[in-house]
Design an enzyme around this catalytic site. Sequence first.
Site, mmCIF file in Angstrom:
data_model
loop_
_atom_site.group_PDB
_atom_site.id
_atom_site.type_symbol
_atom_site.label_atom_id
_atom_site.label_comp_id
_atom_site.label_asym_id
_atom_site.label_seq_id
_atom_site.Cartn_x
_atom_site.Cartn_y
_atom_site.Cartn_z
ATOM 1 C CB SER A 112 -0.959 -0.038 1.185
ATOM 2 O OG SER A 112 -1.876 1.010 1.099
ATOM 3 C CG HIS A 113 0.132 3.652 3.271
ATOM 4 N ND1 HIS A 113 -0.804 2.648 3.323
ATOM 5 C CD2 HIS A 113 0.584 3.809 4.522
ATOM 6 C CE1 HIS A 113 -0.921 2.224 4.568
ATOM 7 N NE2 HIS A 113 -0.088 2.915 5.329
ATOM 8 C CG ASP A 276 -2.489 4.110 -1.600
ATOM 9 O OD1 ASP A 276 -3.217 4.065 -2.599
ATOM 10 O OD2 ASP A 276 -2.476 3.221 -0.725
ATOM 11 C CG ASP A 278 -2.725 -0.328 -2.693
ATOM 12 O OD1 ASP A 278 -2.502 0.782 -2.164
ATOM 13 O OD2 ASP A 278 -3.506 -1.155 -2.206
ATOM 14 C CG ASP A 280 -6.032 1.150 -1.324
ATOM 15 O OD1 ASP A 280 -5.095 1.966 -1.211
ATOM 16 O OD2 ASP A 280 -6.116 0.112 -0.638
ATOM 17 N NE ARG A 281 -4.135 4.282 2.928
ATOM 18 C CZ ARG A 281 -3.591 4.391 4.115
ATOM 19 N NH1 ARG A 281 -2.942 5.503 4.434
ATOM 20 N NH2 ARG A 281 -3.674 3.424 4.993
ATOM 21 C CE LYS A 375 -7.569 1.968 1.818
ATOM 22 N NZ LYS A 375 -7.586 1.317 3.133
HETATM 23 C C1 G1P Z 1 -4.066 1.701 8.145
HETATM 24 C C2 G1P Z 1 -5.198 2.697 8.232
HETATM 25 C C3 G1P Z 1 -6.517 2.009 7.972
HETATM 26 C C4 G1P Z 1 -6.462 1.257 6.641
HETATM 27 C C5 G1P Z 1 -5.254 0.358 6.584
HETATM 28 C C6 G1P Z 1 -5.094 -0.259 5.209
HETATM 29 O O1 G1P Z 1 -4.250 0.703 9.112
HETATM 30 O O2 G1P Z 1 -5.215 3.344 9.475
HETATM 31 O O3 G1P Z 1 -7.540 2.946 7.990
HETATM 32 O O4 G1P Z 1 -7.616 0.481 6.457
HETATM 33 O O5 G1P Z 1 -4.068 1.101 6.875
HETATM 34 O O6 G1P Z 1 -4.918 0.692 4.218
HETATM 35 P P1 G1P Z 1 -3.510 0.719 10.532
HETATM 36 O O7 G1P Z 1 -2.036 0.838 10.273
HETATM 37 O O8 G1P Z 1 -4.021 1.920 11.255
HETATM 38 O O9 G1P Z 1 -3.915 -0.582 11.174
HETATM 39 ZN ZN ZN Z 2 -3.366 1.424 -0.360
#
Ligand code: G1P
Ligand code: ZN
Length: 542
Positions: A112-113, A276, A278, A280-281, A375
């Site tokens: 992801s990010h 981000d 992948d 989704d954000r 998302k």
């Molecule tokens: C984080 C974000 C959450 C999101 C997740 C996946 O998780 O806070 O909202 O769903 O990444 O993208 P966390 O690290 O807080 O568990």
């Molecule tokens: Zn992501």
Amino acid sequence: MIRTVPTRPFEGQKPGTSGLRKKVRVFQTPGYVENFIQSIFDCQAGLDGSTLIIGGDGRYLNREVIQIALKMAAANGVSRVRVGKGGLLSTPAVSHLIRTSGAIGGLVLSASHNPGGPEEDFGVKFNIANGGPAPERETDAIFARTQTIERYLVLDADDISLDQMGEHRLGSLVVEVIDPVADYAALMETLFDFDAIRSLIRGGFTLTFDAMHAVTGPYAHEILERRLGAAVGSVINGTPLPDFGGGHPDPNLVHAHELYETMMGPTAPDFGAASDGDGDRNLVIGRGRFVSPSDSLAILTANAQLTPAYADGLVGVARSMPTSAAVDRVAEALGIAHYETPTGWKFFGNLLDADRVTLCGEESAGAGSSHVREKDGLWAVLLWLNILAVRRQSVATIVDEHWARYGRNYYARHDYEALDAGDADALMKAVRDQMPGLPDRSFGPLTVVSADDFAYTDVTDGSITDHQGIRVLFEGGSRVVFRLSGTGTSGATLRVYLERYEPATGNLHRDPSEVLASCVAAAEAIAAIHERTGRLAPDVVT
Ligand code: G1P
Ligand code: ZN
């Protein structure tokens, strides 16, 4: 030839809310990737003759892991894999393709990010036939399998070319290399009024989209520039790179700082956005005005009916518990249901499948709808653009009018990263132990109404998910939430979520950090963060 390779369990292959995420060098341990993928496959009934979707965000190891996954799919009886050209597919695109291909599920290769590169992070996530992340019972089963596994199956074959579109064969498996963008872009055209957005842009409306050198680059070039007519160059950092150009592909004010500066500066376009790793954000910034993700969800909910996809109205909305209550007020005004779920998209998936909600979102810059089961960053951007094309007002005006009607939920999240896991657990335990004594206590201007450890009963299957974060509610709709991240890859991350509600009649244009100072002080008084972690300030404030 299919080989059965003896193997042994690895420690800690427990997928979190977003799959298995670890450092690249952990994934490079011989057999590590194979064990996890075989464990996923071993938990599927009916893999024989099935279709799978595979793609990733282009980060370091993406292509290598895809080649392994393809040969293992071939050895495990899968008959067709659809994989994005260059190994690329955004998370929402995978979700969509699973749903339209009748696939048994999909593998998303992404962290992801989180940053990418040899020293950074990699991840494997499994999505199920509805297009959403595997639910808890399934990730638990996969984890259990990783702890007993003794062999994996792989086809001895050469790599296929991921850059050549069309069908390739691996034993009896057909690998179809597809355009990663086409199906997704077509879906977006069915949801939104592209003509209206095109005419907005033709009329001089300007935008910039920062793809952060991650997967949305090709999607944004095609949709925003080619189909909607935004000027060439509107999409910046649009080429996916294995290390995301050295940055964190995390669309927030810290990591998308350049975009923020542009949007606050004298040459700002009308609209700015980012996504981000992948895809989704989303981050949305109007000229001179940042829109917090919680506000964005509320504003999208209030205006969705202006767009073709949601013209008939919404059945309900859902937000993750730490997300501000701004959207709840809109739902109440619209007379639709609103749900508060634990963090992680899979809880929204159940509500979407059961037709209880149409839109959902999280404070961490994620929003989505019933069109997929993830998302979706670009979807949120297009929904905003469609609303702007109808209302013909600036982002700032739309936000101001929203606050003037519903009031403002001042909001911030403070992250303390890479804490000693023991310290973080001790802090959470100490806060939990204090919960019974908190009601009626005052911290400066804030008086506690209630304190609990959030537990959620799934409305569709009755399953209970508990210990999802400690909520301390104050009189007047203000709040502090303490929660440990489920996605960090080094040590523990403490997230402290701060929220103060200002009614529509109050001062709606104050500096959030000033307004939230009393919440910060209350959080410190309750959790003694300085003392327990040795940290004087959060690492990231968003
Ligand atoms: C984080 C974000 C959450 C999101 C997740 C996946 O998780 O806070 O909202 O769903 O990444 O993208 P966390 O690290 O807080 O568990
Ligand atoms: Zn992501």
